[in-house]
Write a protein that holds these residues in place. Structure first.
Motif, short mmCIF file in Angstrom:
data_model
loop_
_atom_site.label_atom_id
_atom_site.label_comp_id
_atom_site.label_asym_id
_atom_site.label_seq_id
_atom_site.Cartn_x
_atom_site.Cartn_y
_atom_site.Cartn_z
N TYR A 214 -9.27 0.96 4.07
CA TYR A 214 -10.08 -0.26 4.08
C TYR A 214 -9.71 -1.21 2.93
CZ TYR A 214 -12.93 2.27 7.45
OH TYR A 214 -13.36 2.96 8.56
N ASN A 215 -8.52 -1.01 2.33
CA ASN A 215 -8.00 -1.88 1.27
C ASN A 215 -8.91 -1.91 0.04
OD1 ASN A 215 -5.74 -2.64 2.83
ND2 ASN A 215 -6.94 -4.22 3.86
N LEU A 216 -9.57 -0.82 -0.25
CA LEU A 216 -10.44 -0.73 -1.43
C LEU A 216 -9.64 -0.10 -2.58
CD1 LEU A 216 -13.67 0.56 0.37
CD2 LEU A 216 -13.09 -1.79 -0.27
N TYR A 217 -8.69 -0.86 -3.10
CA TYR A 217 -7.76 -0.32 -4.09
C TYR A 217 -8.43 -0.11 -5.45
CZ TYR A 217 -3.95 -1.13 -0.84
OH TYR A 217 -3.13 -1.07 0.26
N ASP A 218 -9.36 -0.96 -5.81
CA ASP A 218 -10.05 -0.78 -7.10
C ASP A 218 -10.87 0.51 -7.11
OD1 ASP A 218 -8.98 -3.11 -8.06
OD2 ASP A 218 -10.69 -4.35 -7.47
N GLN A 219 -11.60 0.76 -6.02
CA GLN A 219 -12.38 1.99 -5.95
C GLN A 219 -11.48 3.21 -5.94
OE1 GLN A 219 -12.90 -0.78 -4.35
NE2 GLN A 219 -15.00 -1.05 -3.63
N ALA A 335 6.95 -9.86 11.85
CA ALA A 335 5.58 -9.95 11.31
C ALA A 335 4.71 -8.82 11.84
CB ALA A 335 4.97 -11.30 11.67
N THR A 336 4.89 -8.44 13.12
CA THR A 336 4.08 -7.36 13.70
C THR A 336 4.36 -6.04 12.99
OG1 THR A 336 4.18 -8.49 15.84
CG2 THR A 336 3.48 -6.19 15.83
N THR A 337 5.63 -5.77 12.72
CA THR A 337 5.99 -4.53 12.02
C THR A 337 5.45 -4.51 10.61
OG1 THR A 337 8.04 -4.41 13.32
CG2 THR A 337 7.93 -3.08 11.33
N PHE A 338 5.57 -5.60 9.90
CA PHE A 338 5.09 -5.65 8.52
C PHE A 338 3.57 -5.53 8.45
CE2 PHE A 338 9.07 -8.39 7.75
CZ PHE A 338 9.83 -7.26 7.50
N ASP A 341 2.69 -1.89 8.98
CA ASP A 341 2.99 -1.11 7.78
C ASP A 341 2.14 -1.52 6.58
OD1 ASP A 341 4.90 0.21 9.23
OD2 ASP A 341 6.55 -1.08 8.57
N ARG A 342 1.36 -2.59 6.72
CA ARG A 342 0.52 -3.12 5.64
C ARG A 342 1.34 -3.54 4.43
NH1 ARG A 342 -5.33 -0.16 5.39
NH2 ARG A 342 -5.78 -0.28 7.62
#
Length: 487
Positions: A214-219, A335-338, A341-342
């Motif tokens: 969920y892209n919660l990198y700080d947590q 763009a779809t591949t990137f 892969d996030r």
């Protein structure tokens, strides 16, 4: 003479007939006896071996085989038997696999060991996930987690770590990963209090995966920094931890540490874990490009990875050339591949590196060039390209990317003559980084060595030496099997 040869040829097949291979149900019964032996003798390695053998049989499991195994291991009227049997689909009698040899000769024994009961949960859960019955898998995994919370036995830890993984995986497949975050935190706290080191490592990785999903990198970074130190009791969990750490460091702009973690994860991962190694290489390529490095062509030509790494190879080529237009086209094309892969947000950061590389090539090629020509060669599409080119050049000069001066009055960029790099400290720094890498690898290899206890105190006999060497060979074989199976 000819007749004798013919007689020998005819008699050969009857003498070379081998015994039939054991059925899947018989293999599961042998695994159950192995778990039983490991439980009574408190040998965790036996239970770990049983789990590895189960992974090898995974594709052969059917509902009838698992149902027969549950009848063999659990009492038919017990609560666990009724609960697990409810998850299995009903099959016709002609599809049932009957083990006639064992059913007619002996009556199956009923075991009440906790290790066998939780192993049955793992077996049913594997079958449900392979059959893509994800809702039933969620219910089964949740029931096993409730059971594990009330059981504190070190011989269960190996099976429990697998159940933790499939518990999270079943919720991830249905898109409900956020629902179990609090439960995973509670399980990690319980594993820490019970000194379940393998469970701590597994649950820490699952929590990091949950946050990063969920892209919660700080947590994720806060949890990683406050969690107990990762001791790497499992090579697979350590590889996953390094991969997640590399992703966190990349988002936090700590590219040097991220590169080291990602490359180490790719090196330590087993050869069979191709998908994991591909993901590590994708992120490592982006990080190296952000650092201003150009990965070698051999990185993209690894066996079985050429097709997956093709978009990143073309992206690397665009960055190497410094062609901003080509970079835009490749970013739009894949763009779809990137996005899958996030790595799309990281590729947006690469635009500045592409401009800087192109500017560096211009400064090497021209001793003096107008800012209008610089904007034209960099293909800057803006309302005022000359002003943008001037700001880009000035920033590159300030950062030390190019050795030049800016003539604002005449609108020129004047490059200085290229000096001898060997008169600077660059070679020394390069050799120092290589020597540090080699020393670090040597230290890790020494720490990974395993020595038998008390070798400096007593001399072993020839029989003990042979027994020790045999055990070491079996251990090396089990470690290799675990590396291949766990990914």
């Amino acid at each position: 003479m000819t007749q004798d040869l013919e007689m020998k040829d005819r008699s050969t097949p009857s003498n070379s007939v081998s015994s039939p291979a054991p059925s899947t149900l018989q293999n599961l019964k042998e695994i159950a006896s192995l778990i039983e032996t490991g439980s009574y003798s408190k040998e965790v390695r036996r239970i770990a071996r049983a789990v590895r053998l189960t992974i090898a049989l995974r594709r052969k499991l059917t509902a009838s085989i698992i149902s027969s195994f549950l009848d063999h291991v659990l009492a038919p009227g017990s609560e666990a038997h009724a609960k697990l049997s409810a998850y299995l689909p009903k099959e016709d009698d002609h599809e049932m696999e009957v083990d006639a040899a064992t059913s007619t000769i002996q009556t199956p024994a009923k075991h009440l060991l906790p290790e066998l009961e939780i192993y049955c949960y793992l077996l049913v859960l594997l079958f449900l996930i392979d059959q893509k019955r994800y809702n039933e898998a969620k219910a089964c995994s949740s029931a096993s987690i409730v059971w594990l919370k009330n059981t504190n036995r070190r011989t269960v830890d190996v099976i429990a770590s697998r159940l933790y993984f499939y518990y999270s995986y079943s919720y991830e497949l249905t898109g409900d990963l956020a629902e179990i975050r609090g439960n995973l935190l509670a399980l990690h706290r319980i594993a820490t209090l019970r000194h379940d080191e393998l469970g701590q490592e597994t649950l820490l990785n699952l929590l990091l995966r949950n946050y990063l999903h969920y892209n919660l990198y700080d947590q994720a970074e806060k949890l990683r920094s406050k969690a107990p130190r990762f001791e790497a009791h499992s090579n697979q969990q350590f590889c996953r931890y390094l991969f997640y750490l590399g992703k966190i460091r990349t988002i936090q702009l700590e590219y040097t540490d991220a590169k080291e973690s990602l490359l180490q994860a790719a090196r330590k991962a087993p050869v069979a874990a191709r998908g994991f190694r591909i993901q590590c290489n994708k992120w490592a390529v982006i990080v190296r490009l952000l650092l201003g490095e150009i990965p070698e062509r051999t990185v993209f030509m690894q066996k079985g990875m050429e097709k997956s790494l093709r978009p990143y190879f073309e992206l690397t080529n665009a960055v190497r050339i410094g062609d901003l237009e080509l970079f835009r086209n490749i970013a739009d094309k894949f763009a779809t591949t990137f996005n899958a892969d996030r790595t799309h947000n990281l590729i947006v950061r690469l635009r500045h590196n592409v401009i800087r590389t192109g500017l560096r090539n211009i400064s090497i090629s021209y001793s003096r060039i107008s800012l209008a020509d610089v904007a034209k060669k960099l293909r800057l599409n803006s309302s005022n390209p000359i002003a943008d080119a001037e700001s880009i050049v000035s920033k590159a000069i300030r950062d030390g990317a190019i050795d030049a001066t800016l003539d604002h009055g005449n609108g020129w960029m004047v490059s200085k003559e290229t000096g001898d790099i060997y008169s600077t400290n660059e070679p020394q720094l390069a050799f120092n980084s290589r020597i540090a890498f080699c020393l670090n690898m040597h230290n890790e290899a020494v720490r990974a060595l395993r020595f038998p206890p008390n070798t400096h105190k007593e001399k072993e006999s020839a029989e003990k030496r042979r027994e020790r060497q045999q055990q070491e060979q079996e251990l090396a074989k089990h470690i290799a099997e675990e590396d291949d199976d766990d990914f």
